[in-house]
Design a protein around this motif. Structure first.
Motif, mmCIF file in Angstrom:
data_model
loop_
_atom_site.group_PDB
_atom_site.id
_atom_site.type_symbol
_atom_site.label_atom_id
_atom_site.label_comp_id
_atom_site.label_asym_id
_atom_site.label_seq_id
_atom_site.Cartn_x
_atom_site.Cartn_y
_atom_site.Cartn_z
ATOM 1 N N SER A 1 -0.295 -16.439 3.250
ATOM 2 C CA SER A 1 -1.031 -15.267 3.748
ATOM 3 C C SER A 1 -0.121 -14.047 3.792
ATOM 4 O O SER A 1 -0.517 -12.943 3.372
ATOM 5 N N ILE A 2 1.103 -14.223 4.303
ATOM 6 C CA ILE A 2 2.061 -13.115 4.335
ATOM 7 C C ILE A 2 2.382 -12.656 2.917
ATOM 8 O O ILE A 2 2.439 -11.444 2.633
ATOM 9 N N SER A 3 2.584 -13.598 2.007
ATOM 10 C CA SER A 3 2.902 -13.249 0.620
ATOM 11 C C SER A 3 1.779 -12.436 -0.007
ATOM 12 O O SER A 3 2.030 -11.441 -0.696
ATOM 13 N N PHE A 4 0.537 -12.870 0.214
ATOM 14 C CA PHE A 4 -0.594 -12.129 -0.363
ATOM 15 C C PHE A 4 -0.652 -10.702 0.182
ATOM 16 O O PHE A 4 -0.885 -9.755 -0.577
ATOM 17 N N ILE A 5 -0.434 -10.536 1.483
ATOM 18 C CA ILE A 5 -0.462 -9.199 2.083
ATOM 19 C C ILE A 5 0.637 -8.319 1.489
ATOM 20 O O ILE A 5 0.411 -7.152 1.151
ATOM 21 N N VAL A 6 1.832 -8.886 1.320
ATOM 22 C CA VAL A 6 2.953 -8.113 0.776
ATOM 23 C C VAL A 6 2.711 -7.755 -0.683
ATOM 24 O O VAL A 6 2.879 -6.602 -1.090
ATOM 25 N N PHE A 7 2.294 -8.727 -1.493
ATOM 26 C CA PHE A 7 2.134 -8.483 -2.927
ATOM 27 C C PHE A 7 0.949 -7.576 -3.255
ATOM 28 O O PHE A 7 0.862 -7.080 -4.373
ATOM 29 N N THR A 8 0.049 -7.387 -2.332
ATOM 30 C CA THR A 8 -1.098 -6.494 -2.582
ATOM 31 C C THR A 8 -0.871 -5.097 -2.029
ATOM 32 O O THR A 8 -1.795 -4.271 -2.046
ATOM 33 N N GLN A 9 0.329 -4.821 -1.542
ATOM 34 C CA GLN A 9 0.645 -3.454 -1.126
ATOM 35 C C GLN A 9 0.685 -2.543 -2.345
ATOM 36 O O GLN A 9 0.989 -2.966 -3.456
ATOM 37 N N LYS A 10 0.406 -1.271 -2.123
ATOM 38 C CA LYS A 10 0.247 -0.314 -3.215
ATOM 39 C C LYS A 10 1.464 -0.266 -4.130
ATOM 40 O O LYS A 10 1.329 -0.217 -5.358
ATOM 41 N N GLN A 11 2.686 -0.294 -3.535
ATOM 42 C CA GLN A 11 3.895 -0.159 -4.347
ATOM 43 C C GLN A 11 4.193 -1.394 -5.179
ATOM 44 O O GLN A 11 5.009 -1.349 -6.108
ATOM 45 N N LEU A 12 3.537 -2.529 -4.871
ATOM 46 C CA LEU A 12 3.793 -3.768 -5.610
ATOM 47 C C LEU A 12 2.642 -4.166 -6.528
ATOM 48 O O LEU A 12 2.882 -4.678 -7.622
ATOM 49 N N ARG A 13 1.417 -3.966 -6.104
ATOM 50 C CA ARG A 13 0.290 -4.471 -6.887
ATOM 51 C C ARG A 13 0.091 -3.743 -8.207
ATOM 52 O O ARG A 13 -0.665 -4.199 -9.061
ATOM 53 N N ARG A 14 0.777 -2.602 -8.381
ATOM 54 C CA ARG A 14 0.669 -1.897 -9.666
ATOM 55 C C ARG A 14 1.556 -2.515 -10.738
ATOM 56 O O ARG A 14 1.552 -2.063 -11.880
ATOM 57 N N HIS A 15 2.350 -3.525 -10.360
ATOM 58 C CA HIS A 15 3.191 -4.244 -11.313
ATOM 59 C C HIS A 15 2.578 -5.624 -11.584
ATOM 60 O O HIS A 15 2.149 -6.315 -10.663
ATOM 61 N N SER A 16 2.558 -6.009 -12.833
ATOM 62 C CA SER A 16 1.834 -7.218 -13.244
ATOM 63 C C SER A 16 2.368 -8.479 -12.570
ATOM 64 O O SER A 16 1.594 -9.336 -12.126
ATOM 65 N N THR A 17 3.700 -8.603 -12.473
ATOM 66 C CA THR A 17 4.265 -9.829 -11.919
ATOM 67 C C THR A 17 3.870 -10.020 -10.466
ATOM 68 O O THR A 17 3.506 -11.117 -10.047
ATOM 69 N N PHE A 18 3.933 -8.949 -9.686
ATOM 70 C CA PHE A 18 3.546 -9.065 -8.288
ATOM 71 C C PHE A 18 2.056 -9.348 -8.143
ATOM 72 O O PHE A 18 1.629 -9.988 -7.184
ATOM 73 N N ARG A 19 1.277 -8.857 -9.094
ATOM 74 C CA ARG A 19 -0.156 -9.162 -9.050
ATOM 75 C C ARG A 19 -0.395 -10.646 -9.323
ATOM 76 O O ARG A 19 -1.238 -11.278 -8.681
#
Length: 371
Positions: free
Chosen positions: A63-81
């Motif tokens: 749950s924490i990982s999903f919240i972090v990886f969906t932040q604006k600065q990360l979700r615009r990168h394919s790997t974090f998505r």
């Protein structure tokens, strides 16, 4: 006449009471046998505490990982998505598998034995999500390898929209490969639970197994076991290992001649440190992946599907290891990532905004490769 009527009524009451007593006894016996069969493959002394602890840790971590990886600065990168998708898939795997184990071990309630649809659908989702989890990790490795080597392909492949399309394509493909489960898995049987004076009472039970026909059993025992083995463990591991080798070679042996060196313009030393973190992380991912899932491979190769109850301890250990892979993934691909830690601290409000921006700029290029 009154005496006959009273006698007849008394006999009927005795008959009803006898039937109800027999039904109660048979149901108790049936529940006891069901409980025994549930614990026959696994040792509940191991699975009971492990299921609760692993589900708790995995729920928080993913749950924490999903919240972090969906932040604006990360979700615009394919790997974090991809890693955001992986967090959700791993969460589903844990609740499908460990949730059902908890219900069986503590409450003698098996989801798959409630009706034929749940038997098919729960088994289908379990196979699909576990395969999907392995292949998301595989795509992450491919994404990083492409980002470090092929600039033209990187512009098309390593994009958020491309990640969404690839994830959807994987879902469809894996679902089609496992679609036979929805058609042939499980059967409904009618058993006699009471028979008194030519009066029989029946009960429908669900047998949630692949042994519904000789043809399907032979398919599930050999061809599909091989398909499952290759698609869940072997092929993903081989691809991840190749990608890790490509990245290591590009970063450690030909860094000065790569496009990456031109992009970072004077920040080679910092870039090399970040790049090494990528390779270390990939190595750890591959190593942990194969260590945790290797026992499953061994079990599938050498165990007879009809003799699983002879390997209760081994099966319990493999169960523990495989679900640990889904519960602790966030430690491997999240906590080991500087970008993950920075974003998490920012969410918790315990980081200096200036330092966060400076560090984000330092690793800016490398966010496309996942750290």
């Amino acid at each position: 006449m009154s005496f006959n009527s009273t006698s007849s009524s008394y006999l009927q009451e005795n008959l009803i009471h006898s039937i109800l007593t027999t039904i109660s006894t048979n149901l108790t016996t049936l529940l006891t046998q069901t409980a025994f069969s549930i614990s026959d493959i696994y040792d509940p002394r191991i699975t009971r505490p492990f299921a609760l602890i692993c589900l708790f840790i995995g729920s928080i971590g993913n749950s924490i990982s999903f919240i972090v990886f969906t932040q604006k600065q990360l979700r615009r990168h394919s790997t974090f998505r991809y890693l955001a998708y992986l967090s959700i898939v791993d969460l589903i795997v844990l609740y499908l598998g460990l949730g059902n184990i908890i219900l069986r071990d503590y409450f003698l309630f098996d989801i798959r034995e409630q009706n034929l649809f749940l038997c098919k659908f729960h088994t289908f989702l379990t196979y699909v999500t576990t395969h999907l989890s392995s292949w998301i990790l595989t795509i992450v490795s491919i994404d990083r390898a492409i980002a470090c080597t092929i600039v033209q392909l990187d512009k098309r492949f390593s994009r958020p929209k491309s990640a969404d399309r690839i994830f959807l394509a994987m879902c469809i493909t894996i679902s089609l490969i496992n679609s036979h489960i929805l058609l042939f898995m499980g059967s409904k049987q009618q058993i006699i639970i009471s028979s008194i004076n030519n009066i029989s009472l029946y009960k429908d039970i669900i047998i949630c197994t692949h042994n519904t026909s000789e043809i399907y059993f032979q398919f599930f025992e050999k061809p599909y076991s091989i398909i499952d083995l290759f698609s869940y463990v072997l092929i993903p591991f081989v691809i991840m290992t190749i990608c890790a080798g490509i990245i290591a070679y590009r970063l450690f042996f030909s860094l000065s001649n790569t496009t990456m060196n031109k992009r970072i313009k004077g920040k080679t030393s910092k870039g090399t440190r970040r790049a090494k973190q990528i390779s270390y992380m990939l190595f750890i991912l591959n190593l942990v992946f194969i260590i945790l899932l290797a026992p499953i491979v061994i079990g599938q190769l050498f165990q007879d599907l009809n003799q699983e109850h002879h390997y209760r301890l081994f099966n319990s250990i493999t169960l523990l290891l495989s679900y640990s892979n889904h519960a602790l993934n966030f430690v491997l691909y999240g906590v080991a990532s500087p970008q993950f830690r920075l974003t998490l601290k920012q969410l918790l409000g315990i980081s200096n905004n200036y330092i966060t921006r400076r560090r984000a700029q330092t690793v800016g290029f490398f966010t496309s490769t996942g750290v």
